[in-house]
Design a protein around this motif. Structure first.
Motif, mmCIF file in Angstrom:
data_model
loop_
_atom_site.group_PDB
_atom_site.id
_atom_site.type_symbol
_atom_site.label_atom_id
_atom_site.label_comp_id
_atom_site.label_asym_id
_atom_site.label_seq_id
_atom_site.Cartn_x
_atom_site.Cartn_y
_atom_site.Cartn_z
ATOM 1 N N ARG A 238 20.236 -70.904 1.061
ATOM 2 C CA ARG A 238 20.635 -70.004 -0.022
ATOM 3 C C ARG A 238 21.059 -70.802 -1.253
ATOM 4 O O ARG A 238 20.690 -70.470 -2.394
ATOM 5 C CB ARG A 238 21.784 -69.110 0.455
ATOM 6 C CG ARG A 238 22.489 -68.326 -0.650
ATOM 7 C CD ARG A 238 21.688 -67.154 -1.133
ATOM 8 N NE ARG A 238 22.355 -66.484 -2.248
ATOM 9 C CZ ARG A 238 21.939 -65.356 -2.795
ATOM 10 N NH1 ARG A 238 20.860 -64.762 -2.321
ATOM 11 N NH2 ARG A 238 22.589 -64.814 -3.809
ATOM 12 N N GLU A 242 18.999 -70.614 -4.907
ATOM 13 C CA GLU A 242 19.655 -70.123 -6.113
ATOM 14 C C GLU A 242 20.116 -71.240 -7.039
ATOM 15 O O GLU A 242 20.797 -70.976 -8.035
ATOM 16 C CB GLU A 242 20.856 -69.249 -5.724
ATOM 17 C CG GLU A 242 20.497 -68.018 -4.915
ATOM 18 C CD GLU A 242 19.605 -67.066 -5.696
ATOM 19 O OE1 GLU A 242 19.754 -66.987 -6.933
ATOM 20 O OE2 GLU A 242 18.748 -66.405 -5.077
ATOM 21 N N ARG A 245 19.671 -70.848 -10.842
ATOM 22 C CA ARG A 245 20.584 -69.852 -11.432
ATOM 23 C C ARG A 245 21.995 -70.402 -11.540
ATOM 24 O O ARG A 245 22.678 -70.200 -12.557
ATOM 25 C CB ARG A 245 20.570 -68.579 -10.586
ATOM 26 C CG ARG A 245 21.562 -67.527 -11.062
ATOM 27 C CD ARG A 245 21.376 -66.205 -10.335
ATOM 28 N NE ARG A 245 21.646 -66.302 -8.908
ATOM 29 C CZ ARG A 245 22.856 -66.155 -8.370
ATOM 30 N NH1 ARG A 245 23.914 -65.927 -9.142
ATOM 31 N NH2 ARG A 245 23.014 -66.224 -7.064
#
Length: 284
Positions: A238, A242, A245
């Protein structure tokens, strides 16, 4: 000296095409089962993915941007040793990455193993012995010597994660904290104290339940459960997915898990492991 997260990757691996199990491994595990008074399940080995740590490491490097600068330290973390003792993922990485890195493996700490790997890597950096570090974590479903069903389920894939860290360069500072000897309730309480410091996103492993986490009043914290398919690498997957971002938006991301103490420990206690990544303090 603080290690900075410079890159991350995660990759899932399907099983190999059906083929007879290696006769050496069949004999090895049959002998081990007899020695320890248990039963070797050859059919389970035949059905297994049979991806070694070397296979996972090779595919993981393909998922990372090209490593151009020398690596000083390589760590391979897993919840248990490789099922094939004739291969070595850490040796494969040592021979493949640029430079002549020191390398070692860690296992048998469950989902806490990657956190221990990161903490030890940070100590090497603080001692001036490693400026660039590659920490990898492996989820391997093939465990013919384990009498219990695979934790990921019979159809689960294998997984591998990589964290590229630098002591001197761009990236977000990382801070690893491990708290042994806590009950699960105590672990949630300690986690709440960390969240009081202001956290943008909390990624929790399979040992923590999002609904039981108490967020500070008005805290803009997103709580995201990691994939249960990958107990040892899902949370890091995860983080890797991400990462663009997080770099763009800044903020603080915490990766956390709780791991009960091993079999034979009836105290009801375990370890809370945290990795705090401060993207707000990332160097350009």
């Amino acid at each position: 000296m603080t290690l900075r997260l410079a890159g991350a990757a995660h990759r899932a691996f399907e099983g190999r095409p059906p083929a007879p199990a290696d006769p050496f491994l069949v004999r090895l595990y049959a002998d081990m089962a007899e020695l320890y008074g248990t039963t070797f399940d050859q059919e389970r080995l035949e059905r297994a993915n049979r991806n070694t740590f070397s296979d996972l490491a090779e595919g993981l490097l393909d998922a990372l941007p090209a490593l151009e600068e020398p690596i000083d330290l390589v760590v391979v973390a897993s919840d248990r040793p490789d099922f094939d003792p004739r291969t070595s993922g850490v040796s494969y990485l040592t021979e493949t990455v640029p430079g002549t890195p020191l390398a070692f493996s860690l296992s048998d700490q469950g989902e806490a193993t990657p956190y221990t790997a990161l903490r030890l890597a940070g100590q090497y950096a603080a001692a001036g012995r490693a400026d660039r570090v590659l920490v990898t974590a492996m989820d391997q479903t093939t465990s013919p010597a384990d009498p219990e069903p695979p934790r990921q389920g019979p159809e689960a894939r294998d997984g591998a994660a990589a964290l590229l860290l630098s002591a001197d360069g761009p990236g977000a500072p990382t801070d690893v904290r491990q708290y042994p000897g806590l009950t699960l309730d105590e672990a949630y309480g300690r986690l709440g104290e960390v969240l009081d410091g202001g956290v943008t996103e909390l990624i929790v492993g399979t040992g923590l339940t999002p609904e039981r986490i108490t967020l500070p009043s008005g805290a803009p914290t997103d709580v995201v459960p990691a994939s249960s398919e990958f107990p040892c690498t899902g949370a890091w997957g995860r983080l890797a997915a991400e990462l663009p971002r997080f770099i763009r938006d800044g903020g603080t991301v915490v990766v956390a898990d709780y791991v009960p103490h091993g079999p034979g420990d009836d105290t009801g206690r375990g370890e809370l492991a945290l990795c705090v990544v401060d993207f707000g303090a990332a160097a350009a």
